[in-house]
Design a protein around this motif. Structure first.
Motif, PDB file in Angstrom:
ATOM      1  N   LYS A 128      -6.942   2.631  -4.948  1.00  0.00           N
ATOM      2  CA  LYS A 128      -7.032   2.093  -6.301  1.00  0.00           C
ATOM      3  C   LYS A 128      -5.728   1.410  -6.686  1.00  0.00           C
ATOM      4  O   LYS A 128      -4.685   1.683  -6.091  1.00  0.00           O
ATOM      5  N   PRO A 129      -5.761   0.517  -7.664  1.00  0.00           N
ATOM      6  CA  PRO A 129      -4.511  -0.096  -8.137  1.00  0.00           C
ATOM      7  C   PRO A 129      -3.517   0.985  -8.565  1.00  0.00           C
ATOM      8  O   PRO A 129      -3.900   1.971  -9.209  1.00  0.00           O
ATOM      9  N   MET A 176      -1.271  -1.103  -4.260  1.00  0.00           N
ATOM     10  CA  MET A 176      -2.446  -0.235  -4.151  1.00  0.00           C
ATOM     11  C   MET A 176      -1.990   1.173  -3.768  1.00  0.00           C
ATOM     12  O   MET A 176      -1.080   1.341  -2.963  1.00  0.00           O
ATOM     13  N   TRP A 206       0.876  -1.182   0.000  1.00  0.00           N
ATOM     14  CA  TRP A 206       0.000   0.000   0.000  1.00  0.00           C
ATOM     15  C   TRP A 206       0.909   1.227   0.000  1.00  0.00           C
ATOM     16  O   TRP A 206       1.621   1.486   0.971  1.00  0.00           O
TER      17      TRP A 206
END
Length: 808
Positions: free
Chosen positions: A137-138, A117, A90
């Motif tokens: 979001k990706p 992410m 992340w």
């Protein structure tokens, strides 16, 4: 999910993320800004170790290597080890382009291939962070943001290093200083230098205006005769006065009801401009205070401060009631009459405008909706500067939600025997958003147009009384302060003559970025090219000299418009109008063209670039306070000072010497005679010069005040050596060896014991010297000798001349 980690940009951010989500998304590991640097040119192509006028563009891109300093190595090692087992990452770095680069360059360097992410938050409270993780979001959706950051970094390295080396080799020709050229830095210097030259070259024009008192039934007011072409002959103004004396005639009165919308919300540049003019803050301080309000412990009451747009997304309309209610609890904001419901303006002329956020990763700076209810408990913890800045941000937000300012614009004209007299004034009908700024008055409402006019009727008879002539004089353009300089950098389209290109660049974000502009100005100050003079930023004589030489070499080097075009290409990468490699190609093409012009030999005539001026000439330093006071006293006596007397000690000194009172025997009054340099000053200056590897300039030896200015400007800085001595340009001086430092300490001890500077005890083997090529005859004349190990000074030889030339 096991085997996942969160990467933040800094430790304080990691602490906030842990407080908001715990370990739900894995271990939270902080970076420390950029954990990677780009390789140096010689690390890519060994032949580039030697400085030469070529484009330093490698095949492909410059690779990265771990950065040094601070705790970067420790933090990078922790992230590297975690990436070996992590299946998901992340990225929770800052929400701008630089934040994207800081996080993703780690993954690219270690070729991480797991799921990534992207977490974007524009405020740093727990609720905002939790919401941001929920809508992550990706990372692939932010590929353009990363590509734009890479393009900017790669292009800057190629452009800045290539042109710095080229300028140093081609233009320097024997100077011992790097001639630094930066894609943004050099045009920024040019903006200030151009303005300074305009001011110095400005010749004031005297002109005259006629003003009279007009009496009508409802009262009296001022009317002014100010024709389109200025009156430059006093006789013409006197004729107008005669015509106006006792004149009676019918007024032509026009009344228009007008309205004015609120000013836009703040981005970082507008905050820096306002705080610079209102509080006298440097740009860096505004950013520092804003950052503390954003992520300071127990604060977090504003959104992300490095904003580059002045709009909000329409999705934030739902936060309006909560923010307004939270602000109205505070005593200073409770009196502001925000209507219910608030006015929410959409579109380009309003506040909420999604299209205006295209290409930007964050919105305007506003109060944080998720912490606004805690404002009463946070407020007492804020410093006075933090309260000032929050007040500015909060009032701008409330004003944006209030009705238009409505007023009646009255214009009255009177034909006085062919000479038009005019008066204008505003009568407020509804203050609207202006009620949020009770003490604020725009610049265009000051002066005669701000007067309150009595009730006027069209064709009403007015009588003119007491007409008089006002002596006026045209003024030069104002100097920049840090805020207005940043605004000029942001609006670099103003420096472009081509109308089509100007219109295109108006939509761009200028030169530099909101996060780097203050740093660029600070760097120019540290280099001695810009100095602060009160609230203003002015160039030193060294800065002006550098600007002049580079402009002569190639105007593109110092043209803000050229840089603005390159910035526009880099910004286009974010929105998909330009490919990353295409943007880098464009920057390289400009750099290659400039290198070609510099090496054509068009500027090889004349002396080396600036010589001592770029280094440590006395002209680079401002006069002492005492010199300024005496110069100002001469000005008050009507003696016109030369341009630059406030910024250059040499110019000011010559002015004082010329106009100082004379004694009976024709000599200058004793108190104005420049004091000679004392032996202690010369010893101290020589020590500084030896420590820095520079030369004490001849101008500094002229008198005590000039020497004091040179010492003050050099005593607190030390030369920083690069990672490799090979990076020093040809002819520059390497840092002193341990042996030479020991010799310097022995000299100091000998001086303290009363030893003469000219005869010092040195080792029997002699003192090593660094004699530049081509100086053999002079070196021998000064007593130097040569042996297989190199040049040296035999014991007993006076080293003063060698030290002053930087040959020790």
């Amino acid at each position: 999910m096991p085997n996942q980690i969160v990467i933040t940009e800094k430790t304080s951010q990691a602490k906030d993320v842990r407080a908001a989500v715990g370990s739900r998304y894995g271990d939270v590991l902080p970076a420390e800004g950029h954990l990677f640097d780009l390789l140096e040119p010689e690390d890519v192509v060994p032949a580039w170790k030697r400085w030469s006028p070529i484009l330093l563009r490698p095949e492909g891109l410059y690779d990265t290597r771990p950065a040094e300093g601070g705790n970067k190595a420790t933090k990078l090692a922790a992230i590297r080890d975690a990436l070996r087992t992590a299946k998901r990452v992340w990225l929770a770095t800052d929400c701008d382009r630089e934040g994207q680069l800081i996080g993703q360059e780690i993954l690219e360097h270690y070729k991480y291939r797991g799921e990534v992410m992207r977490v974007l938050f524009t405020a740093q409270d727990s609720q905002t962070i939790r919401d941001a993780f929920g809508r992550a979001k990706p990372n692939t959706e932010y590929a353009r943001l990363y590509a734009a950051a890479v393009a900017r970094r790669q292009a800057d390295q190629i452009y800045n290093l290539s042109l710095t080396r080229t300028a140093t080799v081609v233009l320097g020709r024997g100077t011992r200083r790097v001639i630094g050229v930066g894609r943004v830095k050099t045009p920024t210097l040019a903006i200030v230098c151009k303005r300074e030259l305009e001011i110095r070259d400005f010749v004031p024009l005297a002109y005259f205006e006629v003003v009279a008192t007009a009496k009508v039934e409802g009262g009296q007011f001022q009317m002014r005769h100010a024709p389109q072409d200025r009156i430059v002959r006093r006789q013409i103004a006197e004729d107008v006065v005669k015509a106006a004396e006792g004149f009676e005639g019918a007024l032509n009165v026009r009344v228009d009801d007008k309205r004015q919308g609120p000013p836009k919300l703040h981005d970082l540049p507008s905050l820096q401009k306002l705080c610079g003019s209102r509080f006298g803050w440097p740009a860096s301080k505004t950013l520092e205070v804003a950052q503390e309000l954003y992520d300071g412990q127990g604060k977090k009451i504003i959104t992300y401060p490095r904003a580059e747009v002045r709009y909000l997304p329409a999705s934030l309309i739902s936060d309006v009631p909560r923010i307004v209610a939270g602000l109205r609890v505070g005593q200073s904001f409770s009196a502001i009459p925000v209507p219910v419901p608030p006015v929410t303006r959409r579109g380009a002329s309003g506040t909420f405008y999604d299209k205006g956020l295209e290409g930007a990763s964050h919105h305007a700076v506003i109060p944080n909706a998720n912490t606004i209810d805690k404002l009463p408990e946070v407020w007492p913890r804020l410093s006075s500067d933090e309260k000032k800045l929050f007040d500015v941000i909060a009032r701008a937000y409330l004003a944006a939600l209030m009705p238009d300012f409505r007023y009646r614009q009255t214009t009255a004209t009177l034909d006085v025997r062919g000479c038009e007299f005019r008066a204008a004034g505003r009568q407020p009908i509804d203050l609207g958003w202006r009620a949020a700024f009770p003490e604020w008055q725009p610049a265009d409402e000051k002066g005669d147009d701000a007067q309150l006019l009595p009730p006027l009727r069209n064709r009403e008879i007015a009588q003119l009384q007491d007409p008089k002539i006002e002596d006026k004089e045209t003024r030069p353009p104002p100097r920049y302060n840090e805020g207005t300089l940043i605004e000029a950098m942001q609006n670099a389209w103003r420096f472009v003559d081509d109308e089509v290109l100007r219109d295109r660049l108006k939509e761009a974000k200028g030169i530099g970025t909101p996060a780097t502009r203050a740093e660029i100005i600070g760097g120019l100050k540290k280099q001695g090219f810009l100095i602060a003079q009160g609230k203003h930023i002015v160039p030193t004589e060294a800065g002006l000299s550098l600007f002049g030489i580079l402009k002569q070499a190639d105007p593109a080097l110092v043209d803000p418009g050229v840089t603005a075009q390159l910035e526009c290409l880099l910004d286009d990468v974010v929105v998909g109008k330009q490919e990353m490699i295409g943007a880098i190609d464009a920057v390289c093409d400009v750099a290659q063209r400039i290198i070609g012009k510099l090496t054509e030999g068009t500027v090889t005539e004349g002396p080396p670039l600036l010589g001592a001026a770029v280094g440590n000439g006395a002209a680079a330093y401002p006069p002492t306070p005492a010199m300024k006071r005496f110069a100002d006293s001469l000005c008050r006596k009507g003696i016109k000072p030369p341009p630059g007397y406030k910024t250059s000690i040499s110019i000011c000194g010559a002015f004082l010497k010329q106009h100082a009172p004379k004694k009976a025997d024709g000599e200058t009054a004793g108190k104005l005679e420049p004091k000679p340099v004392s032996p202690a000053q010369l010893l101290y200056a020589t020590k500084i010069a030896l420590g820095k590897g520079v030369v004490v300039p001849d101008e500094a030896k002229a008198n005590s005040a000039t020497m004091a200015a040179w010492i003050d400007s050099n005593k607190g800085t030390k030369r920083k050596s690069g990672r490799k001595t090979a990076c020093w340009p040809p002819g520059s001086i390497a840092p002193k060896s341990t042996a030479l430092r020991k010799i310097a300490r022995k000299r100091k001890a000998a001086a303290a014991a009363g030893a003469s500077m000219s005869v010092q005890p040195y080792p029997a083997a002699g003192t090593p010297l660094r004699i530049p090529y081509g100086n053999k005859d002079l070196a021998l004349k000064l007593g130097a000798r040569y042996r297989s190990a190199g040049w040296y000074a035999p014991p007993g030889v006076d080293l003063t001349e060698f030290g002053e030339r930087g040959w020790l």
